[in-house]
Design a protein around this motif. Structure first.
Motif, PDB file in Angstrom:
ATOM      1  N   THR A  77      11.280   6.181  -2.962  1.00 32.48           N
ATOM      2  CA  THR A  77      12.031   6.005  -1.711  1.00 32.48           C
ATOM      3  C   THR A  77      11.140   6.026  -0.473  1.00 32.48           C
ATOM      4  O   THR A  77      11.652   5.853   0.630  1.00 32.48           O
ATOM      5  N   ALA A  78       9.834   6.237  -0.631  1.00 33.37           N
ATOM      6  CA  ALA A  78       8.989   6.370   0.559  1.00 33.37           C
ATOM      7  C   ALA A  78       7.663   5.639   0.366  1.00 33.37           C
ATOM      8  O   ALA A  78       7.079   5.677  -0.720  1.00 33.37           O
ATOM      9  N   GLU A  79       7.227   4.972   1.432  1.00 40.22           N
ATOM     10  CA  GLU A  79       5.902   4.367   1.429  1.00 40.22           C
ATOM     11  C   GLU A  79       4.850   5.415   1.773  1.00 40.22           C
ATOM     12  O   GLU A  79       5.126   6.379   2.489  1.00 40.22           O
ATOM     13  N   TRP A  80       3.654   5.190   1.258  1.00 36.82           N
ATOM     14  CA  TRP A  80       2.522   6.028   1.612  1.00 36.82           C
ATOM     15  C   TRP A  80       1.899   5.515   2.904  1.00 36.82           C
ATOM     16  O   TRP A  80       1.917   4.308   3.183  1.00 36.82           O
ATOM     17  N   HIS A 123       4.650  -7.311  -1.661  1.00 34.65           N
ATOM     18  CA  HIS A 123       5.926  -7.155  -2.364  1.00 34.65           C
ATOM     19  C   HIS A 123       5.815  -6.190  -3.542  1.00 34.65           C
ATOM     20  O   HIS A 123       6.837  -5.778  -4.094  1.00 34.65           O
ATOM     21  N   GLY A 124       4.598  -5.881  -3.945  1.00 33.76           N
ATOM     22  CA  GLY A 124       4.376  -4.870  -4.962  1.00 33.76           C
ATOM     23  C   GLY A 124       4.931  -5.176  -6.332  1.00 33.76           C
ATOM     24  O   GLY A 124       5.212  -4.250  -7.103  1.00 33.76           O
ATOM     25  N   VAL A 125       5.144  -6.457  -6.668  1.00 32.02           N
ATOM     26  CA  VAL A 125       5.698  -6.921  -7.947  1.00 32.02           C
ATOM     27  C   VAL A 125       7.148  -6.463  -8.119  1.00 32.02           C
ATOM     28  O   VAL A 125       8.050  -7.264  -8.352  1.00 32.02           O
ATOM     29  N   SER A 126       7.384  -5.152  -8.025  1.00 30.84           N
ATOM     30  CA  SER A 126       8.722  -4.602  -8.254  1.00 30.84           C
ATOM     31  C   SER A 126       9.356  -4.043  -6.983  1.00 30.84           C
ATOM     32  O   SER A 126      10.400  -3.397  -7.056  1.00 30.84           O
ATOM     33  N   SER A 127       8.725  -4.274  -5.834  1.00 27.91           N
ATOM     34  CA  SER A 127       9.179  -3.742  -4.542  1.00 27.91           C
ATOM     35  C   SER A 127       9.105  -2.213  -4.474  1.00 27.91           C
ATOM     36  O   SER A 127       9.705  -1.617  -3.583  1.00 27.91           O
ATOM     37  N   HIS A 128       8.390  -1.617  -5.410  1.00 22.66           N
ATOM     38  CA  HIS A 128       8.217  -0.157  -5.355  1.00 22.66           C
ATOM     39  C   HIS A 128       7.449   0.168  -4.074  1.00 22.66           C
ATOM     40  O   HIS A 128       6.390  -0.408  -3.819  1.00 22.66           O
TER      41      HIS A 128
END
Length: 300
Positions: free
Chosen positions: A134-137, A164-169
């Motif tokens: 739920t949070a970006e670094w 986009h991080g492949v999985s939007s994580h």
């Protein structure tokens, strides 16, 4: 005595069998071997020494689920004039479920399978870099953590996710921002340029889970592109013209395609992450495109 008449139905059935055998042989040959396009660009510098490449990931199992085709291709000495030195930095132990120490050891075993040597692989466990969906670094935090590894190991190329991080994580999405922040703060030097940053291209959802279809279609596309660029009129183009055309841009996209042996090795690396092998991850590794094909773009 009249010779027996041939049965048209039998002839038709025989033709179908031959056609099926031909199709199966084409599919098998397409899957059996790997392929590359401009991957040498990720392992080539102006220096005489081997290139130092750093794979930057967010969690244990990222390395085999998303980046295995590139790792294996770069470390394939038969495919490269100069074998690069591969390094791995994972910014968390994946402790979302309280299995951080277990996953740390699983990561070490996975990287061993993929061929990244001990002494060139590290995993970070910090309060501000925890596995969190739920949070970006923060880019500044990533930059500060990344900096000593880049400088001490003379890193030339950084490989990581795209925006986009492949999985939007959100942890995946954070990595290119943090790496870009680091590169923007590194001082320029006349003797050695700043490292280059490459991002794994995220494809649309409808292309993400095509499994073994992807290496076949990608190899076909690469073959067509190679034939296209061998045309006589392309030979007359200047480098600037090639770089600005649509086909020129496509030809310069680094691509790594695994064959059956490469996929099996990536699967063996994933098997080291036993704590993560719940039912839906079996579906991932069976159909996920990135277990077969990686496509890269330089992050500017």
């Amino acid at each position: 005595m009249n010779p027996p008449k041939s049965n048209p139905l039998n002839m038709f059935a025989l033709e179908k069998q031959w056609l099926l055998l031909i199709v199966l042989s084409i599919v098998w040959s397409s899957l059996a071997g790997g392929a590359q396009n401009d991957l040498e660009g990720l392992a080539r510098t102006s220096a005489d020494e081997p290139t130092n490449i750093l794979l930057l990931t967010a969690h244990p199992d990222d390395e085999c689920m998303f980046f295995a085709p590139t790792i294996l291709a770069l470390l394939d000495t038969t495919a490269m004039l100069r074998r690069p030195k591969m390094h791995s930095l994972c910014l968390s132990v994946g402790n979302a479920d309280g299995l951080g120490e277990v996953r740390r050891h699983e990561l070490a075993r996975s990287l061993e399978v993929l061929g990244i040597e001990d002494g060139r692989r590290w995993v970070i466990d910090r309060p501000d870099l925890q596995d969190n969906f739920t949070a970006e670094w923060q880019p500044e935090v990533i930059s500060d953590v990344l900096r000593p590894y880049v400088l001490e190991h003379d890193i030339d190329i950084i490989l990581t996710f795209d925006e986009h991080g492949v999985s939007s994580h959100p942890n995946h999405v954070s990595l290119p921002k943090g790496a870009a922040h680091l590169l923007s703060t590194l001082p320029g030097a006349s003797t050695k340029p700043r490292p280059r940053l490459f991002s794994l291209i995220t494809v649309p959802l409808h292309e993400k889970y095509l499994g073994p279809v992807v290496p076949i279609s990608t190899k076909l596309a690469l073959s067509i592109a190679q034939l296209w660029h061998r045309r006589p009129r392309d030979a007359e183009k200047t480098d600037a013209e090639v770089a600005t055309t649509g086909t020129g841009t496509q030809a310069r996209v680094p691509v790594a395609v695994s064959g059956l042996a490469g996929y099996a090795r990536a699967l063996r690396a994933m098997m080291q992450h036993r704590s993560q092998l719940v039912w839906f991850r079996w579906l991932y590794v069976s159909f996920l495109r990135y277990m077969w094909v990686n496509e890269w773009v330089e992050y500017v």
